[in-house]
Scaffold this motif. Structure first.
Motif, PDB file in Angstrom:
ATOM      1  N   THR A 157       0.826  -1.210   0.000  1.00  0.00           N
ATOM      2  CA  THR A 157       0.000   0.000   0.000  1.00  0.00           C
ATOM      3  C   THR A 157       0.860   1.260   0.000  1.00  0.00           C
ATOM      4  O   THR A 157       0.608   2.208  -0.761  1.00  0.00           O
ATOM      5  CB  THR A 157      -0.926   0.005   1.230  1.00  0.00           C
ATOM      6  OG1 THR A 157      -1.728  -1.172   1.227  1.00  0.00           O
ATOM      7  CG2 THR A 157      -1.823   1.230   1.220  1.00  0.00           C
ATOM      8  N   LEU A 158       1.889   1.267   0.848  1.00  0.00           N
ATOM      9  CA  LEU A 158       2.772   2.437   0.902  1.00  0.00           C
ATOM     10  C   LEU A 158       3.528   2.641  -0.402  1.00  0.00           C
ATOM     11  O   LEU A 158       3.762   3.783  -0.824  1.00  0.00           O
ATOM     12  CB  LEU A 158       3.754   2.288   2.069  1.00  0.00           C
ATOM     13  CG  LEU A 158       3.167   2.406   3.475  1.00  0.00           C
ATOM     14  CD1 LEU A 158       4.233   2.142   4.526  1.00  0.00           C
ATOM     15  CD2 LEU A 158       2.551   3.788   3.685  1.00  0.00           C
ATOM     16  N   ALA A 159       3.917   1.543  -1.047  1.00  0.00           N
ATOM     17  CA  ALA A 159       4.621   1.662  -2.328  1.00  0.00           C
ATOM     18  C   ALA A 159       3.717   2.267  -3.390  1.00  0.00           C
ATOM     19  O   ALA A 159       4.151   3.117  -4.185  1.00  0.00           O
ATOM     20  CB  ALA A 159       5.121   0.288  -2.774  1.00  0.00           C
ATOM     21  N   MET A 160       2.470   1.833  -3.426  1.00  0.00           N
ATOM     22  CA  MET A 160       1.519   2.419  -4.374  1.00  0.00           C
ATOM     23  C   MET A 160       1.299   3.900  -4.073  1.00  0.00           C
ATOM     24  O   MET A 160       1.207   4.738  -4.985  1.00  0.00           O
ATOM     25  CB  MET A 160       0.193   1.664  -4.308  1.00  0.00           C
ATOM     26  CG  MET A 160       0.266   0.228  -4.805  1.00  0.00           C
ATOM     27  SD  MET A 160       0.594   0.140  -6.582  1.00  0.00           S
ATOM     28  CE  MET A 160      -0.915   0.858  -7.218  1.00  0.00           C
ATOM     29  N   LEU A 161       1.224   4.234  -2.787  1.00  0.00           N
ATOM     30  CA  LEU A 161       1.035   5.634  -2.397  1.00  0.00           C
ATOM     31  C   LEU A 161       2.244   6.481  -2.784  1.00  0.00           C
ATOM     32  O   LEU A 161       2.099   7.582  -3.328  1.00  0.00           O
ATOM     33  CB  LEU A 161       0.790   5.715  -0.892  1.00  0.00           C
ATOM     34  CG  LEU A 161       0.597   7.123  -0.311  1.00  0.00           C
ATOM     35  CD1 LEU A 161      -0.647   7.774  -0.892  1.00  0.00           C
ATOM     36  CD2 LEU A 161       0.491   7.059   1.215  1.00  0.00           C
ATOM     37  N   LEU A 173      13.375  12.686  -4.128  1.00  0.00           N
ATOM     38  CA  LEU A 173      13.497  11.833  -5.312  1.00  0.00           C
ATOM     39  C   LEU A 173      13.615  10.362  -4.937  1.00  0.00           C
ATOM     40  O   LEU A 173      13.036   9.485  -5.587  1.00  0.00           O
ATOM     41  CB  LEU A 173      14.714  12.258  -6.136  1.00  0.00           C
ATOM     42  CG  LEU A 173      14.568  13.499  -7.014  1.00  0.00           C
ATOM     43  CD1 LEU A 173      15.902  13.843  -7.657  1.00  0.00           C
ATOM     44  CD2 LEU A 173      13.519  13.296  -8.083  1.00  0.00           C
ATOM     45  N   GLY A 174      14.385  10.076  -3.887  1.00  0.00           N
ATOM     46  CA  GLY A 174      14.631   8.687  -3.507  1.00  0.00           C
ATOM     47  C   GLY A 174      13.386   7.978  -3.010  1.00  0.00           C
ATOM     48  O   GLY A 174      13.162   6.805  -3.350  1.00  0.00           O
ATOM     49  N   VAL A 175      12.558   8.665  -2.236  1.00  0.00           N
ATOM     50  CA  VAL A 175      11.341   8.036  -1.713  1.00  0.00           C
ATOM     51  C   VAL A 175      10.391   7.677  -2.844  1.00  0.00           C
ATOM     52  O   VAL A 175       9.831   6.575  -2.885  1.00  0.00           O
ATOM     53  CB  VAL A 175      10.658   8.975  -0.698  1.00  0.00           C
ATOM     54  CG1 VAL A 175       9.261   8.473  -0.356  1.00  0.00           C
ATOM     55  CG2 VAL A 175      11.497   9.097   0.559  1.00  0.00           C
ATOM     56  N   VAL A 176      10.200   8.596  -3.778  1.00  0.00           N
ATOM     57  CA  VAL A 176       9.308   8.320  -4.911  1.00  0.00           C
ATOM     58  C   VAL A 176       9.867   7.200  -5.775  1.00  0.00           C
ATOM     59  O   VAL A 176       9.125   6.315  -6.232  1.00  0.00           O
ATOM     60  CB  VAL A 176       9.091   9.605  -5.732  1.00  0.00           C
ATOM     61  CG1 VAL A 176       8.272   9.299  -6.995  1.00  0.00           C
ATOM     62  CG2 VAL A 176       8.393  10.664  -4.907  1.00  0.00           C
ATOM     63  N   SER A 177      11.176   7.202  -6.006  1.00  0.00           N
ATOM     64  CA  SER A 177      11.792   6.189  -6.859  1.00  0.00           C
ATOM     65  C   SER A 177      11.826   4.819  -6.199  1.00  0.00           C
ATOM     66  O   SER A 177      11.836   3.792  -6.890  1.00  0.00           O
ATOM     67  CB  SER A 177      13.217   6.606  -7.230  1.00  0.00           C
ATOM     68  OG  SER A 177      13.221   7.853  -7.901  1.00  0.00           O
ATOM     69  N   SER A 178      11.865   4.780  -4.870  1.00  0.00           N
ATOM     70  CA  SER A 178      11.944   3.499  -4.179  1.00  0.00           C
ATOM     71  C   SER A 178      10.690   2.657  -4.376  1.00  0.00           C
ATOM     72  O   SER A 178      10.749   1.424  -4.268  1.00  0.00           O
ATOM     73  CB  SER A 178      12.176   3.726  -2.677  1.00  0.00           C
ATOM     74  OG  SER A 178      11.045   4.358  -2.078  1.00  0.00           O
ATOM     75  N   ILE A 220      11.150   0.210  -7.275  1.00  0.00           N
ATOM     76  CA  ILE A 220      12.153  -0.805  -6.967  1.00  0.00           C
ATOM     77  C   ILE A 220      11.601  -1.804  -5.961  1.00  0.00           C
ATOM     78  O   ILE A 220      11.881  -3.006  -6.042  1.00  0.00           O
ATOM     79  CB  ILE A 220      13.441  -0.138  -6.445  1.00  0.00           C
ATOM     80  CG1 ILE A 220      13.985   0.861  -7.470  1.00  0.00           C
ATOM     81  CG2 ILE A 220      14.502  -1.187  -6.146  1.00  0.00           C
ATOM     82  CD1 ILE A 220      15.212   1.612  -7.010  1.00  0.00           C
ATOM     83  N   ILE A 221      10.820  -1.330  -4.985  1.00  0.00           N
ATOM     84  CA  ILE A 221      10.205  -2.237  -4.003  1.00  0.00           C
ATOM     85  C   ILE A 221       9.316  -3.247  -4.710  1.00  0.00           C
ATOM     86  O   ILE A 221       9.374  -4.459  -4.442  1.00  0.00           O
ATOM     87  CB  ILE A 221       9.388  -1.437  -2.969  1.00  0.00           C
ATOM     88  CG1 ILE A 221      10.315  -0.685  -2.011  1.00  0.00           C
ATOM     89  CG2 ILE A 221       8.469  -2.363  -2.169  1.00  0.00           C
ATOM     90  CD1 ILE A 221       9.588   0.227  -1.048  1.00  0.00           C
ATOM     91  N   ARG A 222       8.491  -2.784  -5.612  1.00  0.00           N
ATOM     92  CA  ARG A 222       7.545  -3.675  -6.289  1.00  0.00           C
ATOM     93  C   ARG A 222       8.276  -4.687  -7.162  1.00  0.00           C
ATOM     94  O   ARG A 222       7.904  -5.867  -7.201  1.00  0.00           O
ATOM     95  CB  ARG A 222       6.563  -2.848  -7.108  1.00  0.00           C
ATOM     96  CG  ARG A 222       5.675  -1.961  -6.257  1.00  0.00           C
ATOM     97  CD  ARG A 222       4.879  -0.984  -7.072  1.00  0.00           C
ATOM     98  NE  ARG A 222       3.960  -1.664  -7.978  1.00  0.00           N
ATOM     99  CZ  ARG A 222       3.220  -1.043  -8.893  1.00  0.00           C
ATOM    100  NH1 ARG A 222       3.312   0.267  -9.027  1.00  0.00           N
ATOM    101  NH2 ARG A 222       2.407  -1.719  -9.663  1.00  0.00           N
TER     102      ARG A 222
END
Length: 302
Positions: free
Chosen positions: A123-127, A177-182, A185-187
């Protein structure tokens, strides 16, 4: 690679030329006469037919000459090189933050598939993937710069600033930038790990009594690295070209800020040169990724 770059050169040249706006008129201002504008266009070579302009541009490019900036009055390569440092370190910093967040989180999420942790991370990755970069930048600036005063609001340090001070100015933009890009990569990490965790060699390793840590890192992760490396490489390329908004929000004197100024001024040589360099980095990163496949998985052969 040569074919892709040839197409990029052609498309960039045409798009820049058909965009509304006359750089000569912008340079001279609204009070300039038609004769003055025509004279400046002739001096800049903008009055020549498009095919001739294209041939001259390709010839100069093959000689390593990307032209001279209309407004800055210096070679395009010099202008881009003088702005490359903030963009380079911002990209590296942001990519490092994204990998530090994404790799362990994605591995744990796949290992604990279906758990509350996995569902929360998905959920957090989608957000995170849905958050606009400029909004997150502004929120971080408001919280950590304006309210708490921990980081500078904008800029890249003064002319005599040390390397550490410059990196200190890049913390908030790199985090944004890193939080949005992560998220991406997580998915991909989670999906790649799920593909290999059910394989026979993983079950065999467990049946031999190996620890879960060794099974995950040595057997599962090693065989899931190809898609993970691919998405990390593509993320690096996207960060290079996608730092325009973040650099503008934080007032960083990087390539993105240079491109924004060049677009508003219709500075054709700078726009073309920056786009060609970014496209070349895309192609180079893809080539490096292909070569890394040979190192990660010896079964890959070209």
């Amino acid at each position: 690679m040569a074919a892709v770059m040839f197409l990029v050169v052609t498309i960039v040249f045409l798009i820049v030329r058909v965009t509304p706006g006359d750089p000569a008129a912008i340079m001279l201002g609204p009070d300039a006469s038609a004769a003055d504008i025509a004279a400046l266009r002739a001096r800049l070579g903008l009055d020549a037919p498009l095919p001739l302009q294209y041939l001259v541009y390709v010839q100069q490019m093959l000689q390593g000459d990307l032209g001279e900036s209309i407004f800055l009055g210096q070679p395009v390569l010099t202008a881009i090189w003088s702005r490359a440092e903030p963009t380079f370190f911002l990209t590296v910093f942001a990519l490092a933050i994204a990998c530090v967040i994404a790799l362990p989180v994605g591995i744990i999420s796949a290992y604990r598939r279906g758990s509350l942790f996995d569902q929360g991370i998905t959920t957090l990755a989608m957000l995170a993937a849905s958050i606009p970069g400029f909004w997150l930048s502004l929120m971080l600036m408001q919280l950590f710069s304006v309210r708490l005063g921990w980081f500078p609001v904008s800029g890249y340090g003064g002319p005599g600033a040390s390397f550490g001070d410059r990196l200190y100015h890049l913390v908030l933009p790199a985090v944004a930038l890193g939080v949005v890009s992560s998220a991406l990569i997580i998915r991909f990490t989670r999906a790649a790990m799920l593909d290999v965790l059910g394989e026979d060699y993983v079950r065999t390793a467990r049946s031999k009594g190996m620890s879960e840590f060794r099974v995950i890192l040595r057997h599962a992760l090693k065989n899931a690295l190809i898609p993970i490396i691919t998405v990390i490489g593509l993320t690096a390329a996207v960060l290079i070209s996608g730092a325009v908004v973040t650099e503008t929000v934080f007032g960083l004197p990087g390539i993105g800020n240079l491109v924004v100024s060049a677009v508003s001024r219709r500075d054709y040589p700078v726009i073309q040169g920056a786009l060609l360099i970014i496209a070349g980095l895309y192609v180079l990163i893809n080539f490096i990724i292909d070569m890394l496949y040979l190192i990660v998985d010896p079964r890959v052969r070209y």
